[in-house]
Design a protein around this motif. Structure first.
Motif, PDB file in Angstrom:
ATOM      1  N   VAL A 499       0.834  -1.210   0.000  1.00 30.66           N
ATOM      2  CA  VAL A 499       0.000   0.000   0.000  1.00 30.66           C
ATOM      3  C   VAL A 499       0.865   1.254   0.000  1.00 30.66           C
ATOM      4  N   GLY A 500       2.160   1.075  -0.341  1.00 31.99           N
ATOM      5  CA  GLY A 500       3.042   2.224  -0.509  1.00 31.99           C
ATOM      6  C   GLY A 500       3.535   2.849   0.769  1.00 31.99           C
ATOM      7  N   ILE A 501       3.650   2.063   1.845  1.00 37.70           N
ATOM      8  CA  ILE A 501       4.079   2.605   3.141  1.00 37.70           C
ATOM      9  C   ILE A 501       5.388   1.942   3.552  1.00 37.70           C
ATOM     10  N   LYS A 502       6.366   2.759   3.939  1.00 36.03           N
ATOM     11  CA  LYS A 502       7.659   2.258   4.385  1.00 36.03           C
ATOM     12  C   LYS A 502       7.753   2.397   5.895  1.00 36.03           C
ATOM     13  N   ALA A 503       7.968   1.274   6.579  1.00 34.01           N
ATOM     14  CA  ALA A 503       8.078   1.279   8.038  1.00 34.01           C
ATOM     15  C   ALA A 503       9.513   1.599   8.443  1.00 34.01           C
ATOM     16  N   SER A 504       9.665   2.513   9.400  1.00 36.67           N
ATOM     17  CA  SER A 504      11.000   2.811   9.923  1.00 36.67           C
ATOM     18  C   SER A 504      11.387   1.812  11.004  1.00 36.67           C
ATOM     19  N   GLU A 505      10.369   1.177  11.600  1.00 39.12           N
ATOM     20  CA  GLU A 505      10.637   0.194  12.658  1.00 39.12           C
ATOM     21  C   GLU A 505       9.468  -0.770  12.768  1.00 39.12           C
ATOM     22  N   LEU A 506       9.794  -2.059  12.886  1.00 41.32           N
ATOM     23  CA  LEU A 506       8.791  -3.100  13.120  1.00 41.32           C
ATOM     24  C   LEU A 506       9.281  -3.963  14.264  1.00 41.32           C
ATOM     25  N   VAL A 507       8.498  -4.035  15.353  1.00 37.97           N
ATOM     26  CA  VAL A 507       8.928  -4.836  16.509  1.00 37.97           C
ATOM     27  C   VAL A 507       7.750  -5.626  17.056  1.00 37.97           C
ATOM     28  N   TYR A 508       8.077  -6.710  17.744  1.00 34.16           N
ATOM     29  CA  TYR A 508       7.052  -7.502  18.412  1.00 34.16           C
ATOM     30  C   TYR A 508       6.687  -6.870  19.756  1.00 34.16           C
ATOM     31  N   ALA A 509       5.492  -7.177  20.240  1.00 36.02           N
ATOM     32  CA  ALA A 509       5.036  -6.731  21.554  1.00 36.02           C
ATOM     33  C   ALA A 509       4.000  -7.729  22.056  1.00 36.02           C
ATOM     34  N   LYS A 511       2.046 -10.579  24.745  1.00 35.99           N
ATOM     35  CA  LYS A 511       2.308 -11.955  25.142  1.00 35.99           C
ATOM     36  C   LYS A 511       2.550 -12.826  23.907  1.00 35.99           C
ATOM     37  N   ASP A 512       3.610 -13.639  23.976  1.00 29.75           N
ATOM     38  CA  ASP A 512       3.966 -14.559  22.886  1.00 29.75           C
ATOM     39  C   ASP A 512       4.182 -13.834  21.554  1.00 29.75           C
ATOM     40  N   ASN A 513       4.583 -12.549  21.630  1.00 25.08           N
ATOM     41  CA  ASN A 513       4.844 -11.766  20.411  1.00 25.08           C
ATOM     42  C   ASN A 513       3.645 -11.745  19.456  1.00 25.08           C
ATOM     43  N   SER A 514       2.444 -11.762  20.037  1.00 29.38           N
ATOM     44  CA  SER A 514       1.237 -11.791  19.200  1.00 29.38           C
ATOM     45  C   SER A 514       0.840 -10.403  18.710  1.00 29.38           C
ATOM     46  N   GLU A 515       1.530  -9.373  19.180  1.00 27.30           N
ATOM     47  CA  GLU A 515       1.258  -8.004  18.747  1.00 27.30           C
ATOM     48  C   GLU A 515       2.477  -7.451  18.009  1.00 27.30           C
ATOM     49  N   ILE A 516       2.228  -6.495  17.135  1.00 28.09           N
ATOM     50  CA  ILE A 516       3.328  -5.822  16.452  1.00 28.09           C
ATOM     51  C   ILE A 516       3.165  -4.314  16.595  1.00 28.09           C
ATOM     52  N   ILE A 517       4.294  -3.632  16.631  1.00 27.13           N
ATOM     53  CA  ILE A 517       4.305  -2.166  16.657  1.00 27.13           C
ATOM     54  C   ILE A 517       4.940  -1.684  15.359  1.00 27.13           C
ATOM     55  N   ILE A 518       4.194  -0.872  14.630  1.00 25.63           N
ATOM     56  CA  ILE A 518       4.652  -0.332  13.345  1.00 25.63           C
ATOM     57  C   ILE A 518       4.926   1.158  13.524  1.00 25.63           C
ATOM     58  N   LYS A 519       6.127   1.589  13.155  1.00 25.72           N
ATOM     59  CA  LYS A 519       6.452   3.012  13.206  1.00 25.72           C
ATOM     60  C   LYS A 519       6.878   3.476  11.819  1.00 25.72           C
ATOM     61  N   THR A 520       6.350   4.615  11.421  1.00 28.27           N
ATOM     62  CA  THR A 520       6.741   5.221  10.147  1.00 28.27           C
ATOM     63  C   THR A 520       7.209   6.642  10.400  1.00 28.27           C
ATOM     64  N   MET A 521       8.192   7.097   9.660  1.00 31.59           N
ATOM     65  CA  MET A 521       8.673   8.467   9.813  1.00 31.59           C
ATOM     66  C   MET A 521       7.779   9.455   9.067  1.00 31.59           C
ATOM     67  N   SER A 522       6.939   8.930   8.176  1.00 29.98           N
ATOM     68  CA  SER A 522       5.967   9.794   7.497  1.00 29.98           C
ATOM     69  C   SER A 522       4.650   9.744   8.264  1.00 29.98           C
ATOM     70  N   SER A 523       3.959  10.862   8.299  1.00 31.73           N
ATOM     71  CA  SER A 523       2.692  10.942   9.026  1.00 31.73           C
ATOM     72  C   SER A 523       1.567  10.384   8.158  1.00 31.73           C
ATOM     73  N   LEU A 524       0.956   9.294   8.627  1.00 33.89           N
ATOM     74  CA  LEU A 524      -0.116   8.658   7.865  1.00 33.89           C
ATOM     75  C   LEU A 524      -1.453   9.282   8.225  1.00 33.89           C
ATOM     76  N   ASP A 525      -2.164   9.763   7.234  1.00 37.43           N
ATOM     77  CA  ASP A 525      -3.481  10.331   7.525  1.00 37.43           C
ATOM     78  C   ASP A 525      -4.502   9.202   7.649  1.00 37.43           C
ATOM     79  N   ASN A 526      -5.723   9.601   7.856  1.00 37.12           N
ATOM     80  CA  ASN A 526      -6.790   8.622   8.087  1.00 37.12           C
ATOM     81  C   ASN A 526      -6.926   7.631   6.935  1.00 37.12           C
TER      82      ASN A 526
END
Length: 734
Positions: A499-509, A511-526
C-alpha cells in the motif's frame, strides 16, 4: 498552643487520615471513592484523541476569536456523540485538542469533528430562510429590559434582506409550525441539524441587527456567550487539518493502570519502611504525614477535575519520593541540634525553624520547573506536571505542619523524648555517623575532566551517528496491532509496501509476540491508516478491532515539541537564576545554572552514546531533572551560606568541604529514596511510564553528583575570580 490542644489536634489528624483513606478506597454515602471521582485519561480508559490545526492566516485577537468560535462548535458537535465527558481544549495558537473517552472509531470521530459547521435559519414550517454565511457577527450585551444578558446578531447585505422577509412572514400568521416545540412565530437557529435557539419574532427587523433575549431574567452570561460563539462559528468556519491522532485500547490502558497502582503501593511501602528503619520516631511522624499527603494530592486532583494519565501516575509517585526530602532535611537539623547539646524538645523546635528556609528554597525551584513544564507541555506531559506540582505543594504542608505536630508531641513526652529514638546516643553523638571527611574542592578538576569527556563524547557520537528521535519529534505514525498470533515481520513489511508505506521500525510486543508495533517516519493520515487495515485484513484476517493503539504526529507537532523543549530549559534557567539571585547572591545563581546545564548536557550525551529514543516524555524528564538537581544544589548552598556567617576564620575551601560533608547524608538518603520509588515503576509499569522514568533515573544520579562535584566547586572558582576566596562572612547575603 497548649499540650492538650496539640494532643487533640493530633487525634483529629489521625481520625481524618483513617476516614480519608476509608472514603478514598470505598466512598461514603453521596461521596464516591477516588477511583470514581478522578477522571481517567485516554491511555487508561481507552478512546480517541485528535489534534486539529486551523488552516487560517488570521493573527492576534482575530485568531483567538476564531479559535474560540471553532472550539464552541466542536464542543457542540462532540456532545452529540453521546460519549462520556469529551474534552475540547485550545492547544497553542492554531490547534484544538479533542479527547473522546470511549470512542473506538478514529475515522468516524475525525469526520465528525473536522467537517465545516452548518448553521442555518428556519421558519417554524421548516422553510430555510438564510445560512450562517450571511451572519456578519454575534455577541452578547446586557439585557436592560429583562435583566441578565442577551445575544446580538448582525447580518451582511444579503442576510439583512433575507432576515427582514423572514421576520415579516413569521409575524403574518401564515406559518404553520411543523417543528416540535417551536412557536409558529419563531425563527429556529440550527447548527448541524440541531436547534440551538428558537426565538419568537416580535417585530419586522429591517436594519440587519437583531437581539435574542432569554425572557424574564435574561440569559446567564455563560449561556449567552456560548450561544453567540456557536452562531459566530457557523458564520466564520475554518478548515481543520488532522496533525496528531491517538486511538488507545482500554484493555492495554487499564492493565498498565493496574500495574502502575501496584508499583505505587510498593513504592510507598518501601518509603514507609526506609523512614522507620533510618529515623525511628521521626520516621513514624513522617509516615503519618505521608499518608495524609497521598490523600490530599488524590482528592485535589479529583476536585480540580484533573485527568489522570499514566505519566501522571509517574509524576505522583515521583513527587512522593521527593516529598521525603523535606522530612530528611528537618531530621538532619534536629540531630545536629541534639549533637550541639540541646535537649530533644528544644532541638525539635530549633531544627524545624532552621530547616524551613532550606525547604522553601529547594522546593520553590522544583515548582518553577513544574509550572514551565505545564505551560509549554501538551497532553500527558501536562498531566505529569500538574501531579508533580500538587505533590510538591502538599509535601510542603505535611512536612512543616503535620510532621512538626507529631514530633513536638513526642519530644514533650517523658518516654518518647529519649535520644535513642532520634538516632542519637546519650552523649549526643549520632548512632550512625560517617567519620571520614571527603575533600571535594581539592579534587574538583578530576570531575571537571570526567564530565567534559562524557559530554564531549556523547555530543560527538550523537552528532555523527544522529540522535534517535521518536516520531513525536520527527513526525510520523505508530500503530500497535494485535495479530492474534506471531507473524513474520518480513510478511508485515511486504503488506505495508503493497500500500506504498515504508516502516521505519517493526517490533514484536505483547504476550507470545502476538502483537506488532509499526512506526513510520511519514505521518499517515486517516485514509492511509485505513489502507493498512484493509491490506492486513486481506493478508492476516485482522480488522479495525485488532488495532490497539494509534499515535500520529504531524511534522508541525514535532517541530513545536523541539522548540518548546528548548524554550522550557531556557525559561526554567532564567526563572531559577532570578530566584536564587534574590534569595542568595549572584555567584550561587551562576554556579547553580552551570550545574543545571551540566546535567542537561550529560543526559543528552548519554542518550547520544546509548542511542536511546528521544521523545515527548524526554522533555518532562529533562525539566524534572532541572528541578530536582536545583533542589539538591540549593540544600548545599543554603548550608554554605549559613556557614559563611559562622566559620569566619576558615578558608573558603575548608568551609565548602565541611558544608558538603554536613549535607552528604541527606543527599544520599533523598536520592536513594527517589531511586527506590522509581524501581517498582520501571519494572512493573508500562512503556509509557518507563519512557518518563528513564531520563529521571539518569537525571537523579547526574543531578546529585553535579550538586556535590560541580556546583559547589564552580562557586569556589567564581569566588577566586572575584577575589573572595577568603571567607569574609560580611560580604555574603544571609
Amino acid at each position: 498552643m497548649s499540650a492538650q490542644m496539640k494532643k487533640a489536634l493530633a487525634v483529629f489528624t489521625i481520625i481524618i487520615i483513617v476516614l480519608g483513606w476509608a472514603i478514598t478506597i470505598w466512598g461514603a454515602g453521596p461521596i464516591p471513592s477516588i477511583k470514581d471521582k478522578i477522571k481517567l485519561g485516554l491511555d487508561i480508559e481507552g478512546g480517541v484523541y485528535v489534534v486539529m490545526e486551523a488552516k487560517t492566516n488570521a493573527t492576534g485577537d482575530n485568531l483567538k476569536k476564531l479559535m474560540e468560535q471553532t472550539q464552541a462548535v466542536i464542543e457542540q458537535r462532540v456532545n452529540q456523540m453521546g460519549l462520556s465527558e469529551p474534552i475540547v481544549t485550545i492547544e497553542g495558537q492554531k490547534r484544538i485538542r479533542i479527547e473522546l473517552p470511549g470512542a473506538e472509531d478514529a475515522d468516524e470521530a475525525i469526520k465528525q469533528i473536522g467537517k465545516t459547521a452548518q448553521l442555518q435559519f428556519f421558519l417554524a414550517d421548516g422553510t430555510k430562510v438564510l445560512d450562517g454565511g450571511m451572519v456578519k457577527d454575534a455577541g452578547i450585551e446586557s439585557d436592560k429590559q429583562n435583566g441578565g444578558y442577551a445575544v446580538s446578531l448582525k447580518f451582511d447585505k444579503d442576510g439583512t434582506e433575507a432576515f427582514a422577509q423572514a421576520t415579516q412572514k413569521a409575524l403574518s400568521g401564515s406559518v404553520q409550525s411543523t417543528i416540535k416545540g417551536v412557536d409558529s412565530r419563531a425563527i429556529a437557529i440550527v447548527l448541524d441539524n440541531k436547534i440551538i435557539s428558537a426565538p419568537v419574532v416580535n417585530s419586522v427587523i429591517q436594519n440587519g441587527q437583531a437581539i435574542i433575549t432569554g425572557g424574564t431574567g435574561g440569559f446567564p452570561q455563560e449561556e449567552a456567550t456560548n450561544l453567540s460563539a456557536l452562531i459566530r462559528g457557523g458564520s466564520l468556519p475554518v478548515a481543520l487539518q488532522e496533525v496528531n491522532t491517538s486511538t488507545q485500547s482500554a484493555t492495554i490502558g487499564y492493565n498498565a493502570f493496574e500495574m502502575s497502582v501496584i508499583a505505587g503501593i510498593i513504592a510507598i511501602g518501601l518509603i514507609i519502611f526506609i523512614m522507620l528503619a533510618f529515623y525511628g520516631i521521626m520516621g513514624l511522624a513522617a509516615n503519618i504525614a505521608l499518608l495524609l499527603y497521598v490523600i490530599l494530592v488524590l482528592w485535589s486532583m479529583g476536585l480540580m477535575g484533573t485527568v489522570l494519565t499514566l505519566p501522571g501516575i509517574g509524576g505522583f509517585i515521583l513527587s512522593v519520593g521527593m516529598a521525603v526530602d523535606a522530612n530528611v532535611i528537618i531530621f538532619t537539623r534536629i540531630r545536629e541540634e541534639i549533637a550541639a547539646g540541646k535537649s530533644v524538645r528544644v532541638a525539635v523546635h530549633s531544627g524545624f525553624r532552621r530547616a524551613l528556609n532550606t525547604i522553601i528554597d529547594s522546593h520553590c525551584t522544583t515548582i518553577i520547573a513544574s509550572i514551565v513544564l505545564y505551560q509549554l507541555g501538551t497532553g500527558p506531559v501536562r498531566g505529569f506536571a500538574i501531579t508533580l506540582l500538587l505533590g510538591i505543594i502538599a509535601s510542603l504542608f505535611t512536612a512543616t505542619v503535620v510532621t512538626q505536630l507529631f514530633l513536638t508531641l513526642s519530644s514533650e513526652s517523658k518516654h518518647w523524648s529519649a535520644k535513642k529514638y532520634y538516632g542519637m546516643n546519650e552523649d549526643n553523638t549520632p548512632k550512625h555517623y560517617i567519620k571520614k571527611q571527603f575533600y571535594f574542592i581539592k579534587y574538583r578538576k578530576v570531575y571537571y575532566i570526567i564530565a567534559a569527556c562524557v559530554i564531549i563524547t556523547g555530543l560527538i557520537v550523537g552528532g555523527i551517528r544522529g540522535y534517535n528521535y521518536g516520531i513525536d519529534f520527527t513526525g510520523g505514525t505508530m500503530m500497535q496491532i494485535n495479530m492474534e498470533k506471531q507473524v513474520n515481520l518480513n510478511n508485515v513489511d511486504k503488506s505495508l509496501q503493497a500500500v506504498g508505506i515504508k516502516a521505519s521500525e517493526l517490533v514484536y510486543a505483547g504476550k507470545d509476540n502476538s502483537e506488532i508495533i509499526i512506526k513510520t517516519m511519514s505521518s499517515l493520515d486517516n485514509a492511509d491508516r485505513n489502507k493498512v487495515i484493509a491490506q492486513f485484513n486481506k493478508d492476516f484476517g485482522i480488522t479495525e478491532k485488532n488495532v490497539l493503539t494509534v499515535e500520529q504526529f504531524g511534522p508541525s507537532v514535532g517541530k513545536d515539541l523541539r522548540t518548546n523543549a528548548v524554550k522550557a530549559v531556557i525559561i526554567s534557567c532564567i526563572a531559577m537564576l532570578i530566584y536564587i539571585n534574590f534569595r542568595f547572591e549572584w555567584r550561587f545563581g551562576v554556579a547553580a545554572i552551570a550545574g543545571v546545564l551540566h546535567d542537561v548536557l550529560t543526559v543528552i550525551a548519554l542518550y547520544g552514546i546509548f542511542h536511546v529514543t528521544i521523545n515527548n516524555p524526554f522533555i518532562a524528564g529533562i525539566l524534572t531533572v532541572l528541578g530536582y538537581s536545583m533542589n539538591d544544589t540549593i540544600v548545599i548552598f543554603d548550608r554554605i551560606r549559613e556557614n559563611l556567617g559562622i566559620m569566619k576564620k576558615n578558608k573558603l575551601e575548608e568551609l565548602i568541604d565541611y558544608s558538603i560533608n554536613e549535607t552528604l547524608g541527606r543527599s544520599i538518603m533523598t536520592s536513594s529514596t527517589v531511586l527506590v520509588v522509581m524501581i517498582p515503576l520501571f519494572i512493573l509499569a508500562s512503556n509509557s511510564i518507563r519512557e518518563f522514568m528513564l531520563p529521571l533515573f539518569v537525571g537523579v544520579v547526574v543531578g546529585t553528583m553535579s550538586s556535590i562535584f560541580m556546583c559547589s566547586p564552580i562557586y569556589y572558582e567564581l569566588c577566586n575570580l572575584s577575589g573572595n576566596a577568603k571567607n569574609k562572612g560580611k560580604k555574603y547575603k544571609k
